[in-house]
Design a protein around this motif. Structure first.
Motif, mmCIF file in Angstrom:
data_model
loop_
_atom_site.group_PDB
_atom_site.id
_atom_site.type_symbol
_atom_site.label_atom_id
_atom_site.label_comp_id
_atom_site.label_asym_id
_atom_site.label_seq_id
_atom_site.Cartn_x
_atom_site.Cartn_y
_atom_site.Cartn_z
ATOM 1 N N ARG A 1 -2.031 2.505 0.073
ATOM 2 C CA ARG A 1 -0.992 1.553 -0.320
ATOM 3 C C ARG A 1 0.204 1.771 0.584
ATOM 4 N NH1 ARG A 1 2.349 5.440 -2.044
ATOM 5 N NH2 ARG A 1 1.283 7.354 -2.621
ATOM 6 N N LYS B 1 11.502 14.375 0.681
ATOM 7 C CA LYS B 1 11.004 14.570 -0.692
ATOM 8 C C LYS B 1 11.833 15.517 -1.566
ATOM 9 C CE LYS B 1 6.314 12.980 -0.399
ATOM 10 N NZ LYS B 1 5.235 13.361 0.504
ATOM 11 N N ASN C 1 -2.808 7.562 1.862
ATOM 12 C CA ASN C 1 -2.522 6.814 0.648
ATOM 13 C C ASN C 1 -3.039 5.407 0.910
ATOM 14 O OD1 ASN C 1 -1.177 8.897 -0.750
ATOM 15 N ND2 ASN C 1 0.649 8.523 0.458
ATOM 16 N N GLY D 1 9.666 11.988 -6.005
ATOM 17 C CA GLY D 1 8.871 10.871 -5.472
ATOM 18 C C GLY D 1 9.377 10.418 -4.115
ATOM 19 N N GLY E 1 4.087 3.049 1.234
ATOM 20 C CA GLY E 1 4.841 4.187 0.706
ATOM 21 C C GLY E 1 6.120 3.741 0.021
ATOM 22 N N ASP E 2 6.586 4.565 -0.886
ATOM 23 C CA ASP E 2 7.854 4.322 -1.565
ATOM 24 C C ASP E 2 8.678 5.596 -1.427
ATOM 25 O OD1 ASP E 2 9.932 3.798 -3.326
ATOM 26 O OD2 ASP E 2 8.640 2.804 -4.780
ATOM 27 N N PRO E 3 9.787 5.657 -0.722
ATOM 28 C CA PRO E 3 10.637 4.547 -0.280
ATOM 29 C C PRO E 3 10.445 4.098 1.176
ATOM 30 C CG PRO E 3 11.864 6.602 -0.098
ATOM 31 C CD PRO E 3 10.479 6.964 -0.572
ATOM 32 N N GLU E 4 9.352 4.500 1.864
ATOM 33 C CA GLU E 4 9.199 4.087 3.268
ATOM 34 C C GLU E 4 9.219 2.556 3.427
ATOM 35 O OE1 GLU E 4 7.476 6.456 1.754
ATOM 36 O OE2 GLU E 4 6.791 8.007 3.140
ATOM 37 N N ASP F 1 10.050 10.061 4.993
ATOM 38 C CA ASP F 1 10.574 10.238 3.640
ATOM 39 C C ASP F 1 11.258 11.606 3.570
ATOM 40 O OD1 ASP F 1 11.037 10.045 0.942
ATOM 41 O OD2 ASP F 1 8.943 10.230 0.323
ATOM 42 N N PHE G 1 -1.610 4.308 4.401
ATOM 43 C CA PHE G 1 -0.437 5.127 4.695
ATOM 44 C C PHE G 1 -0.977 6.452 5.199
ATOM 45 C CE2 PHE G 1 3.557 6.894 2.345
ATOM 46 C CZ PHE G 1 3.421 8.170 2.863
HETATM 47 N N1 GLY Z 1 6.794 8.371 -0.027
HETATM 48 C C1 GLY Z 1 5.587 8.969 -0.390
HETATM 49 C C2 GLY Z 1 4.678 8.107 -1.140
HETATM 50 O O1 GLY Z 1 4.853 6.914 -1.250
HETATM 51 O O2 GLY Z 1 3.686 8.620 -1.645
#
Ligand code: GLY
Ligand code: AMP
Length: 444
Positions: free
Chosen positions: A313, A240, A311, A252, A315-318, A238, A295
């Motif tokens: 869950r 950031k 994490n 994010g 990742g966003d945007p991974e 990512d 994650f």
């Molecule tokens: N890309 C970092 C996250 O999803 O927390």
């Protein structure tokens, strides 16, 4: 079969899109979804105003899952996982992909996850936990004054910054990195005494600063009754900070690439032995019910991996960079997670790379514009590109911006350079007033 995806971001759009590709899936409900999932093949937005992290929201969602007869649900964001949505669904015998409330603490409490890492020998930054209750030091940890003394001693010994983390979920705003004592003290005061993060900041973890490059490894997890596996996905990175060259405030996530060229075989081996295997040992030894995604947020320095955070869950945007490379039926992956069959499953990945820059609204990550019309010239989109919508809603036929991170353009290429070229070419086909993006995703 029918399935339900819970969440409303770009990650959930990518998950719904990948599930919809499965020939076994007839319908993907997305609750509440966004303007992208509203238009996606086989997808339908449901439960319009639902707030999945509330008890009432979880009741609405589990009622829906039961009545619609969905085969399973997938929970995207961390807040409902931390609030126990998985426990609520399983209490009604509804299949759901995600960790239960206890296992979700690996993300929702930094002190819990640091204690887990220490107990099972997961390599991470050195650090300590401090707790402050009602203006006085209390609880099992030391208080504000002790934290300040610790920071003073750290700066006397080290010529590097210090990292202060609020214990609880803080939507990306809970980590402060500084090399000034006065700034560190002010941060501790605001978190621990003034409560600017609410309860999330009354306890802090203070960590040694680590140099290196960050890598995200997402993985499928199927652990139950002391047995199970973690199946890692292809690596991602990512970006950031808001502006090119890593400048400006943190966001994010301004864009991702997959795979990461510097996550070499040697580093992957180090990740496996120093991070993944001890984590799996811990998940099993703690008898967690963890059937979902994890994650690993890594810092890699001189071919050694350190775990910055878990994490619980995707990742966003991974996810928007990784899922297009998955050469497997994602419904089968979810099924294997739920049925304890992940060990026997081979996760295949396409050759090539994905570059996925994020387009954001004017002003983001501060207060940002909303309601701008998004025009996409489909004819100009290169092949092998896909737009995953995040902060945008459909009004009639029009897509209007509604969030800070508006959409991700995911472009596949035979290598990182061609993926990058395609992604930036595709972004030229997208227009909305105030649109901004980084021009260096994948090149820094
Ligand atoms: N890309 C970092 C996250 O999803 O927390
Ligand atoms: P976290 O929520 O723990 O991942 O922290 C958010 C971001 O802060 C990470 O993505 C890193 O960029 C940075 N960070 C966290 N911990 C450290 C550390 N110990 N050393 C250096 N940077 C860190």
């Amino acid at each position: 079969m029918k399935v339900l995806v819970i969440g409303s971001g770009g990650r959930e759009h990518a998950v719904a899109w990948k599930l919809a590709m499965s020939p076994k899936i007839k319908k993907v409900f997305v609750a509440p979804g966004n303007g992208g999932t509203a238009c996606e093949t086989k997808c339908e937005n449901v439960c319009g105003d639902v707030v999945p992290e509330t008890e009432a929201g979880q009741a609405v969602l589990s009622d829906f899952a039961e009545k619609a007869g969905v085969a399973f649900s997938v929970v995207g964001p961390e807040a409902p996982l931390a609030a126990g949505i998985v426990t609520a669904f399983r209490g009604r015998s509804l299949a759901v992909v995600g960790p239960d409330k206890t296992a979700a603490r690996l993300e929702s409490s930094k002190s819990f996850s640091k204690a887990f890492m220490a107990k099972y020998g997961v390599r991470t930054a050195g650090g300590r936990r401090f707790t402050c209750c009602k203006g006085e030091s209390a609880g099992s940890g030391a208080g504000f004054e002790d934290a300040v003394r610790y920071v003073k001693a750290y700066f006397a010994l080290n010529k590097r910054p210090i990292v202060i983390k609020a214990d609880g979920l803080a939507a990306g705003k809970g980590v402060v990195i500084t090399d000034h004592f006065s700034e560190a003290e002010a941060c501790l005061r605001s978190f621990m005494q003034d409560g600017i993060m609410g309860e999330a900041g009354r306890t802090v973890v203070i960590e040694d600063f680590l140099r290196g490059r960050e890598v995200s490894v997402l993985a499928a997890v199927s652990v139950q009754n002391g047995e199970g596996v973690i199946a890692p996905f292809i690596s991602a990175r990512d970006h950031k900070p808001r502006f090119d060259g890593g400048k400006g405030p943190n966001t994010g996530g301004m864009g991702a690439i997959a795979p990461v060229p510097d996550f070499t075989d040697a580093v992957q081996e180090d990740f496996r032995t120093s991070i993944l295997e001890p984590t799996l040992k811990g998940l099993k030894a703690e008898y967690f019910d963890y059937r979902g995604f994890i994650f690993f947020g890594l810092m890699v320095h001189e071919e050694r991996c350190y775990l910055l955070e878990y994490n619980v869950r995707l990742g966003d945007p991974e996810t928007q960079a990784v899922l297009p490379l998955l050469d497997a039926d994602f419904a089968d992956v979810c099924g294997a997670i739920l049925d304890g069959k992940l060990a026997g499953m081979r996760l295949a990945w396409k050759h090539g790379a994905v570059c996925a820059p994020v387009a954001v609204a004017g002003g983001y990550p501060g207060s940002y514009r909303k309601g701008d019309h998004i025009a996409v010239n489909g004819g100009e989109l290169p092949p092998d590109t896909k737009i995953f919508v995040a902060g945008a809603r459909l009004q009639g036929e029009k897509l209007l911006t509604s969030g800070g991170r508006v959409l991700t353009v995911s472009a596949y290429g035979s290598n990182a350079e061609s993926a990058g070229r395609s992604a930036y070419h595709a972004l030229e086909a997208v227009r909305f007033d105030g649109m901004g993006y980084r021009k260096d995703i994948g090149t820094v």
